[in-house]
Design a protein around this motif. Sequence first.
Motif, PDB file in Angstrom:
ATOM      1  N   ASP A 115       1.091   4.404  -2.677  1.00 37.86           N
ATOM      2  CA  ASP A 115       1.095   5.905  -2.655  1.00 37.86           C
ATOM      3  C   ASP A 115       2.313   6.531  -2.893  1.00 37.86           C
ATOM      4  OD1 ASP A 115      -1.507   5.439  -1.534  1.00 37.86           O
ATOM      5  OD2 ASP A 115      -0.907   5.163   0.585  1.00 37.86           O
ATOM      6  N   ASN A 139       6.493  10.099  -3.541  1.00 41.41           N
ATOM      7  CA  ASN A 139       6.898  10.431  -2.147  1.00 41.41           C
ATOM      8  C   ASN A 139       8.066   9.674  -1.897  1.00 41.41           C
ATOM      9  OD1 ASN A 139       6.744  10.435   0.699  1.00 41.41           O
ATOM     10  ND2 ASN A 139       4.536  10.956   0.610  1.00 41.41           N
ATOM     11  N   GLU A 158       2.380   9.502  -5.962  1.00 39.21           N
ATOM     12  CA  GLU A 158       2.522  10.584  -5.129  1.00 39.21           C
ATOM     13  C   GLU A 158       3.831  11.078  -5.205  1.00 39.21           C
ATOM     14  OE1 GLU A 158       1.006  10.256  -1.167  1.00 39.21           O
ATOM     15  OE2 GLU A 158      -0.905   9.453  -1.776  1.00 39.21           O
ATOM     16  N   GLU A 179      -2.489   3.227 -12.444  1.00 40.68           N
ATOM     17  CA  GLU A 179      -3.126   3.254 -11.135  1.00 40.68           C
ATOM     18  C   GLU A 179      -4.061   1.870 -11.216  1.00 40.68           C
ATOM     19  OE1 GLU A 179      -5.639   5.645  -7.953  1.00 40.68           O
ATOM     20  OE2 GLU A 179      -5.079   6.533  -9.738  1.00 40.68           O
ATOM     21  N   TYR A 218       0.685  -1.317   0.038  1.00 42.22           N
ATOM     22  CA  TYR A 218       0.239   0.155  -0.037  1.00 42.22           C
ATOM     23  C   TYR A 218       0.842   1.232  -0.034  1.00 42.22           C
ATOM     24  CZ  TYR A 218      -4.297  -2.576   1.164  1.00 42.22           C
ATOM     25  OH  TYR A 218      -5.305  -3.466   0.889  1.00 42.22           O
ATOM     26  N   LYS A 219       1.981   1.240   0.653  1.00 43.43           N
ATOM     27  CA  LYS A 219       2.911   2.497   0.880  1.00 43.43           C
ATOM     28  C   LYS A 219       3.549   2.513  -0.626  1.00 43.43           C
ATOM     29  CE  LYS A 219       4.078   2.559   5.705  1.00 43.43           C
ATOM     30  NZ  LYS A 219       5.255   2.233   6.738  1.00 43.43           N
TER      31      LYS A 219
END
Length: 252
Positions: A41, A47, A45, A129, A37-38
Amino acid sequence: MFKKENVSQINSISLNRLTRYLNNVLRMGRIVQEMYYKFGDAYLERNDKLAKEIINQDDRLDFIEASLNYESVILLSSGNYTGIYLKACFMSSKLVQIFENMGDICEKNAKLIIEILKTPSTVNATNFEDSLELTKENLSLVLSSLSDLINIKAAKLMTDQVKESFFEKAKKSCILNEEVKGLIEAYKSYLYKSKESIKSASLHIEVLNNLANFSDFITNISENIIWALTGELYKCRNNDLELFYFLGEENP
């Protein structure tokens, strides 16, 4: 499954140890799920903080793997398990290795994200996605099946109705995997034709290749669950499960 039903088959101490072990294996799977999940994301994103968290989390997974591998040896050497209990023990030992491989893939992709952020890129990761979400759905599905295997009583697990419900989930896992692979091939084709720099395109393609491998490991979990339940080895072939090897189920 792991509730005392037949004293002649397994004693209470061995049963409790096996149940605890299997739940710890499931817990390892949940950690991999969190890492995935991380990753999703972090990728969408851009990130780097989340990517670094995944890399650090892999060390925790390595420790859990070592602990569970040691415990599985003790269980197999001293538990006197038979039937579905013995198969569940072997299955879980294999799942530990699968979860470790899946965690390594999350770590690899986290490192790739960090490299992508260092490279000028016009690739919109949100285009990918759908494949990320389908993989997430598939992982949730197979972890739910593993939880059911642990929590449904052994006598009920052996009924045709319950077995069929496990097969339905496993077949759905195969279908989701095929959908993911189809999307990934389309995205890779897009990247090959794009005006993106070779380095940037190569990094994204490597992420997608890793995602395809991660998705394949998810179907391996389903295949192992079906083996523990039936004693028959099935393989995902396109959108279905095909019998690959049959040794013969033990008599109850």
